[in-house]
Scaffold this active site. Structure first.
Site, mmCIF file in Angstrom:
data_model
loop_
_atom_site.group_PDB
_atom_site.id
_atom_site.type_symbol
_atom_site.label_atom_id
_atom_site.label_comp_id
_atom_site.label_asym_id
_atom_site.label_seq_id
_atom_site.Cartn_x
_atom_site.Cartn_y
_atom_site.Cartn_z
ATOM 1 N N GLY A 199 14.602 13.468 -27.003
ATOM 2 C CA GLY A 199 14.450 13.741 -25.579
ATOM 3 C C GLY A 199 13.082 13.348 -25.076
ATOM 4 O O GLY A 199 12.168 13.130 -25.859
ATOM 5 N N PRO A 201 9.314 13.484 -23.272
ATOM 6 C CA PRO A 201 8.200 14.388 -23.579
ATOM 7 C C PRO A 201 8.243 15.648 -22.711
ATOM 8 O O PRO A 201 8.682 15.604 -21.570
ATOM 9 C CB PRO A 201 6.957 13.567 -23.211
ATOM 10 C CG PRO A 201 7.403 12.180 -23.011
ATOM 11 C CD PRO A 201 8.862 12.188 -22.765
ATOM 12 N N GLY A 202 7.809 16.750 -23.282
ATOM 13 C CA GLY A 202 7.654 17.985 -22.510
ATOM 14 C C GLY A 202 8.924 18.756 -22.267
ATOM 15 O O GLY A 202 8.955 19.693 -21.475
ATOM 16 N N GLY A 204 10.523 20.487 -24.566
ATOM 17 C CA GLY A 204 10.593 21.666 -25.427
ATOM 18 C C GLY A 204 11.089 21.387 -26.836
ATOM 19 O O GLY A 204 11.595 22.295 -27.497
ATOM 20 N N LYS A 205 10.929 20.162 -27.316
ATOM 21 C CA LYS A 205 11.400 19.854 -28.666
ATOM 22 C C LYS A 205 10.580 20.607 -29.714
ATOM 23 O O LYS A 205 11.130 21.234 -30.617
ATOM 24 C CB LYS A 205 11.318 18.336 -28.917
ATOM 25 C CG LYS A 205 12.210 17.537 -27.986
ATOM 26 C CD LYS A 205 12.151 16.051 -28.263
ATOM 27 C CE LYS A 205 10.803 15.437 -27.961
ATOM 28 N NZ LYS A 205 10.425 15.512 -26.541
ATOM 29 N N HIS A 420 -0.447 3.748 8.120
ATOM 30 C CA HIS A 420 0.258 3.291 6.920
ATOM 31 C C HIS A 420 1.270 4.345 6.455
ATOM 32 O O HIS A 420 2.457 4.060 6.281
ATOM 33 C CB HIS A 420 -0.783 3.006 5.821
ATOM 34 C CG HIS A 420 -0.205 2.534 4.531
ATOM 35 N ND1 HIS A 420 -0.258 1.220 4.128
ATOM 36 C CD2 HIS A 420 0.436 3.204 3.538
ATOM 37 C CE1 HIS A 420 0.333 1.099 2.948
ATOM 38 N NE2 HIS A 420 0.757 2.294 2.569
ATOM 39 N N GLU A 421 0.816 5.594 6.331
ATOM 40 C CA GLU A 421 1.716 6.656 5.862
ATOM 41 C C GLU A 421 2.798 6.942 6.899
ATOM 42 O O GLU A 421 3.958 7.170 6.542
ATOM 43 C CB GLU A 421 0.933 7.939 5.539
ATOM 44 C CG GLU A 421 -0.051 7.807 4.376
ATOM 45 C CD GLU A 421 0.576 7.268 3.101
ATOM 46 O OE1 GLU A 421 1.753 7.552 2.828
ATOM 47 O OE2 GLU A 421 -0.128 6.526 2.379
ATOM 48 N N HIS A 424 5.595 4.520 6.361
ATOM 49 C CA HIS A 424 6.524 4.932 5.296
ATOM 50 C C HIS A 424 7.463 6.023 5.810
ATOM 51 O O HIS A 424 8.668 5.982 5.609
ATOM 52 C CB HIS A 424 5.751 5.531 4.115
ATOM 53 C CG HIS A 424 4.979 4.540 3.298
ATOM 54 N ND1 HIS A 424 5.515 3.360 2.857
ATOM 55 C CD2 HIS A 424 3.705 4.586 2.811
ATOM 56 C CE1 HIS A 424 4.597 2.708 2.144
ATOM 57 N NE2 HIS A 424 3.483 3.428 2.103
ATOM 58 N N ASP A 496 2.392 -0.263 -3.255
ATOM 59 C CA ASP A 496 3.726 -0.315 -2.632
ATOM 60 C C ASP A 496 4.413 -1.628 -2.978
ATOM 61 O O ASP A 496 5.594 -1.668 -3.319
ATOM 62 C CB ASP A 496 3.604 -0.236 -1.109
ATOM 63 C CG ASP A 496 2.984 1.078 -0.641
ATOM 64 O OD1 ASP A 496 3.069 2.064 -1.389
ATOM 65 O OD2 ASP A 496 2.424 1.096 0.473
#
Ligand code: ADP
Ligand code: MG
Ligand code: ZN
Length: 611
Positions: A199, A201-202, A204-205, A420-421, A424, A496
């Site tokens: 699985g 990363p992170g 819970g293995k 610019h934002e 988007h 972008d």
């Protein structure tokens, strides 16, 4: 073992110290063996003069070099012209006639002290090598690598692992076996010895493996695959042997190998450490095959790259049980949040379910981190309990990076960023196939100066073509807004552009979403691989792939341009609000757009090839 690192590093530097002392002693002895006063070097003519004067008592001839001792005890070295001794037969007689003792040194003794120098050299390079190894890897070369945690100290049980119920169910049987191996022996069932947790990363293995030991009450012996990959051939294999020897000392235990792919990579590569890794992998296979039926030792390994594992590892009797530990769904996320929020004081109205809904794609580790961040934010603000606002702030930090209020943008840059934002955001708001907007901000976060954040309403497992096309158009929205409102192009759009191009490439090369059809076009992965046969398609096809990518990106650009041209008023209103308050959330966005958006006739869509 804890603290092992410190004592190991002490051992390392003590070793270096001993080597240095040894080198000093050898150097001293080598120098001393050549005798007290150093012979001086003189010109050959000087030597001839001395011979004629009759002051020379002894001459040692070693190839072209002559060492001579005068009758007063002083010694000198001189070099004869090439071939002088051989071509002047009178030279020898002229010496012997004068009663000079003539010796010819054997080649070996001419380099007297050579062995000493060799020893010093070897020691020197040895030390330099060790220090370099230490500095570059931060590790001490040693065989002691595995860490054993006793059952009392594992202190993690299945209760601490949330949201991965299927995986837990799969390993429960193993835990039962570890608890009562006799019962399984009576029935005669064969319990899998090797469990592979697969699985991202992170998820819970590591936690799940530890909880298995905690549930079964057996020691947990762990090592990382990268510990076994060393520059020196044989070291990795020796470590594997040591790991299994440690394990066999216990009646029953769990061996955990993290990052199995580091050792278990498919054999037959041609990397530098290839030989060494192959030896290590073979040793691992040998150890796994060598288990007695009577031993109750279980090997758990974790990887996020099952695809590159050597097939031999997955054969029956080895890691033949694979357990997928995936990113949690909404229910799983809520459970994980619940587990981790036990450690902090939550305010009464905190709704973990809605946090779970707003964190699609978060891993268990991300969620644990979110709770911790929220607690830190609450503490920073002088509160004793964690409120909804803290959790929201922590989530935004996780999603968009840390706010960097210290970045001082010029007024012109702030205006650029706001438009610019807003570009988007307006495109995202107007395309029905796009995810809903979550937040727009011009507070610098992470490496970005501004962020437009969308959040899916539910977990997404697949993406439709209109969704990806909308995504490309949204990415283009920033650049288009700058061009239309400020008549400029800036480097702010570079990320972008990169992302849009990558999406388009995926559509053409991997997802079969272009006129080239449902084919996978593999890109040459390295310079070695650049001939067209290896990359799987002809030059002609490569040109068409490039062309289709360009078409997809330009279509997104066109979609963005059409929307923004039409919605100038909405975009301007949003940009102005951003310049004033810096951040606009979903609700406020709706208000602004409701008052300013020009209604579209018929549903707006990303421009598709049908248009
Ligand atoms: P992996 O080994 O898969 O990379 P870890 O087990 O190291 O992930 O997870 C790191 C941390 O994230 C854990 O210590 C735990 O605090 C948290 N975590 C991850 N997954 C879960 C989960 N399923 N339930 C509870 N906590 C989790
Ligand atoms: Mg891990
Ligand atoms: Zn942008």
């Amino acid at each position: 073992m804890l603290g092992g690192k410190f004592s190991r590093s002490r051992l390392f530097w003590t070793g270096i110290g001993i080597l240095i002392v040894a080198a000093a002693v050898v150097t001293f002895l080598t120098l001393r063996s050549t005798g007290a006063p150093e012979p001086t070097t003189v010109a050959f003519s000087e030597f001839l003069k001395d011979v004629q004067a009759g002051t020379v008592g002894r001459v040692v001839v070693a190839a072209e070099a002559l060492e001579f001792e005068r009758r007063d005890g002083t010694r000198s070295i001189t070099v004869a012209p090439a071939g002088y001794v051989a071509s002047n037969p009178t030279f020898v007689t002229s010496l012997t006639d004068r009663g000079v003792v003539l010796e010819v040194a054997r080649a070996e003794s001419a380099t007297s002290g050579g062995y000493g120098a060799l020893a010093v050299g070897l020691l020197f390079f040895g030390i330099v090598g060790l220090v370099l190894y230490r500095v570059t890897t931060g590790r001490v070369p040693t065989l002691e690598k595995a860490r054993t945690i006793d059952p009392q100290q594992v202190a993690v049980t299945f209760q601490d692992v949330a949201g991965v119920d299927e995986a837990k169910d799969e390993v429960r049987e193993i835990v039962d076996f570890l608890k009562e191996p006799e019962r399984f022996a009576e029935i005669g069932g064969r319990i899998p010895r090797g469990i592979l947790l697969v699985g991202p990363p992170g998820t819970g293995k590591t936690l799940l493996a530890r909880s298995m030991a905690g549930e079964a009450g057996v020691p947990f012996i762990s090592a990382s695959g990268s510990d076994f990959v060393e520059m020196y051939a044989g070291v990795g294999a020796a470590r594997v042997r040591r790991l299994f020897r440690d394990a066999r000392r216990h009646k029953s235990c769990i061996i955990f190998i993290d990052e199995l792919d580091a050792v278990g990579r498919n054999r037959g590569g041609n990397s530098l450490s290839h030989e060494e890794r192959e030896q290590t992998l073979n040793q691992l296979l040998v150890e796994m095959d060598g288990f007695q039926q009577s031993e109750s030792i279980i090997i758990v390994a974790a990887t996020n790259r099952q695809d590159i594992l050597d097939p031999a590892l997955l054969r029956p009797g080895r890691f033949d049980r694979q357990v997928v530990v995936g990113n949690p769904d909404i229910k799983g996320r809520e459970q994980i949040l619940r587990v981790h929020s036990k450690k902090v004081a939550l305010e009464g109205d905190v709704d973990l379910r809605s946090i779970a809904r707003g964190t699609p794609g978060f891993s268990g580790a991300d969620l644990a981190n979110l709770i911790n961040e929220a607690a830190l934010i609450a503490a920073r603000n002088g509160r004793k309990t964690v409120a909804n606002a803290d959790l929201d702030a922590a989530r935004d930090k996780g999603l968009m990076g840390v706010e960097r209020k210290s970045v001082a943008m010029s007024d012109k840059e702030r205006v650029t960023c706001a438009y610019h934002e807003a570009g988007h955001a307006v495109v995202a708001a107007l395309l029905p196939d796009a995810d809903p907007l979550h937040k727009v901000t011009i507070i610098p976060r992470g490496r970005a100066l501004g962020v437009t954040m969308q959040l899916p309403e539910a977990d997404r497992y697949t993406h439709s073509k209109p969704f990806i096309e909308a995504q490309i158009a949204i990415l283009m929205g920033g650049r288009v807004a700058e061009e239309l409102f400020l008549r400029q192009m800036t480097s702010g759009a570079s990320n972008d552009i990169e992302r849009a191009t990558e999406l388009a490439r995926k559509m053409v090369c991997e997802l079969g979403m272009s006129p080239l059809g449902p084919l996978h076009f593999r890109r040459p992965s390295s310079a070695w691989d650049s001939d067209n046969r290896a990359s799987g398609f002809s030059e002609e096809t490569a040109r068409r792939v490039d062309e289709e990518i360009r078409v997809l990106v330009m279509r997104g650009y066109e979609t963005a341009r059409q929307i923004i041209e039409r919605q100038r008023a909405a975009l301007k209103a949003l940009a102005e609000e951003l310049l004033e308050v810096e951040s606009v959330d979903a609700d406020r966005l709706k208000d602004i757009l409701a008052g300013t958006v020009v209604p579209v006739t018929g549903p707006a869509r990303a421009v598709s090839e049908t248009s």
